[in-house]
Motif scaffolding. Structure first.
Motif, PDB file in Angstrom:
ATOM      1  N   ALA A  84       6.250 -13.266  -1.307  1.00 33.52           N
ATOM      2  CA  ALA A  84       6.528 -13.045  -2.728  1.00 33.52           C
ATOM      3  C   ALA A  84       6.680 -11.538  -2.916  1.00 33.52           C
ATOM      4  O   ALA A  84       5.783 -10.768  -2.574  1.00 33.52           O
ATOM      5  CB  ALA A  84       5.386 -13.586  -3.583  1.00 33.52           C
ATOM      6  N   VAL A  85       7.834 -11.125  -3.439  1.00 29.26           N
ATOM      7  CA  VAL A  85       8.129  -9.689  -3.523  1.00 29.26           C
ATOM      8  C   VAL A  85       8.490  -9.224  -4.935  1.00 29.26           C
ATOM      9  O   VAL A  85       8.946  -8.103  -5.105  1.00 29.26           O
ATOM     10  CB  VAL A  85       9.277  -9.319  -2.539  1.00 29.26           C
ATOM     11  CG1 VAL A  85       8.836  -9.522  -1.107  1.00 29.26           C
ATOM     12  CG2 VAL A  85      10.531 -10.128  -2.839  1.00 29.26           C
ATOM     13  N   LYS A  86       8.249 -10.046  -5.941  1.00 31.16           N
ATOM     14  CA  LYS A  86       8.643  -9.679  -7.304  1.00 31.16           C
ATOM     15  C   LYS A  86       7.743  -8.612  -7.915  1.00 31.16           C
ATOM     16  O   LYS A  86       8.184  -7.826  -8.727  1.00 31.16           O
ATOM     17  CB  LYS A  86       8.678 -10.915  -8.198  1.00 31.16           C
ATOM     18  CG  LYS A  86       9.828 -11.833  -7.847  1.00 31.16           C
ATOM     19  CD  LYS A  86       9.967 -12.947  -8.824  1.00 31.16           C
ATOM     20  CE  LYS A  86      11.148 -13.793  -8.398  1.00 31.16           C
ATOM     21  NZ  LYS A  86      11.411 -14.861  -9.295  1.00 31.16           N
ATOM     22  N   LYS A  87       6.476  -8.579  -7.498  1.00 27.72           N
ATOM     23  CA  LYS A  87       5.544  -7.614  -8.067  1.00 27.72           C
ATOM     24  C   LYS A  87       5.158  -6.602  -7.005  1.00 27.72           C
ATOM     25  O   LYS A  87       4.842  -6.959  -5.878  1.00 27.72           O
ATOM     26  CB  LYS A  87       4.289  -8.312  -8.571  1.00 27.72           C
ATOM     27  CG  LYS A  87       4.527  -9.202  -9.760  1.00 27.72           C
ATOM     28  CD  LYS A  87       3.225  -9.798 -10.227  1.00 27.72           C
ATOM     29  CE  LYS A  87       3.467 -10.693 -11.425  1.00 27.72           C
ATOM     30  NZ  LYS A  87       2.233 -11.325 -11.865  1.00 27.72           N
ATOM     31  N   ASN A  89       5.081  -3.359  -4.308  1.00 22.89           N
ATOM     32  CA  ASN A  89       5.832  -3.043  -3.103  1.00 22.89           C
ATOM     33  C   ASN A  89       5.279  -3.699  -1.847  1.00 22.89           C
ATOM     34  O   ASN A  89       5.895  -3.620  -0.791  1.00 22.89           O
ATOM     35  CB  ASN A  89       5.865  -1.520  -2.894  1.00 22.89           C
ATOM     36  CG  ASN A  89       6.655  -0.850  -3.984  1.00 22.89           C
ATOM     37  OD1 ASN A  89       7.704  -1.321  -4.381  1.00 22.89           O
ATOM     38  ND2 ASN A  89       6.125   0.252  -4.491  1.00 22.89           N
ATOM     39  N   PRO A  91       4.346  -7.167  -0.066  1.00 31.44           N
ATOM     40  CA  PRO A  91       4.563  -8.608  -0.230  1.00 31.44           C
ATOM     41  C   PRO A  91       3.250  -9.388  -0.194  1.00 31.44           C
ATOM     42  O   PRO A  91       2.294  -9.001   0.479  1.00 31.44           O
ATOM     43  CB  PRO A  91       5.430  -8.994   0.970  1.00 31.44           C
ATOM     44  CG  PRO A  91       5.681  -7.765   1.746  1.00 31.44           C
ATOM     45  CD  PRO A  91       4.927  -6.635   1.147  1.00 31.44           C
TER      46      PRO A  91
END
Length: 148
Positions: A84-87, A89, A91
């Motif tokens: 998950a990389v939306k929030k 820097n 993952p």
């Protein structure tokens, strides 16, 4: 379950400087599992991969399966496919299936590909691996099992 398939001219995986698996023409697969994945997901993706018509026929069209061309598979476990990389820097890998469940699923996936008559080389689950390949085309396809 998610699989990134790359059609390759050749591929290999090394662990601590030793070649663990190596193939000529075929597919290099990055294989990841998420919570809830089970044999249904494995069976679905095995059918998709063995049936995929990604090799060229005599007319130059992608119309032949891996079995029809005598290709092999290099399968690499890859929990980072569920990063998950939306929030931020860094993952998060909380969506990846726990190793206690993912490892037997990975081994079962590889075994089912073998039972379909394919040569399957693999890395070592959880190991630090160096993977190299010559992508053919390039052809890269992302497969996912249906959501439950």
């Amino acid at each position: 379950m998610r699989v990134v398939l790359q059609r390759v001219k050749e591929a290999k995986v090394e662990i601590e400087g030793q070649i663990k698996g190596q193939i000529g023409p075929g597919y290099m697969l990055l294989v990841g599992f998420t919570e809830g994945d089970d044999n249904q997901d494995i069976d679905y993706l095995v059918r998709k991969i063995i049936g995929a018509r990604l090799f060229s026929d005599e007319a130059g069209k992608m119309n032949l399966s891996i079995g029809q061309v005598g290709g092999a598979i290099l399968s690499i476990s890859q929990f980072t496919l569920y990063a998950a990389v939306k929030k931020g820097n860094r993952p998060s890998f909380t969506a990846a299936q726990t190793p206690a469940l993912a490892e037997p699923n990975y081994l079962e996936f590889n075994q089912k590909l073998r039972q379909a008559g394919l040569i399957v080389e693999e890395g070592i689950f959880g190991a630090d691996m160096q993977v190299s390949l010559v992508n053919d085309g390039p052809v890269t396809i992302i497969y996912e099992s249906p959501k439950k």
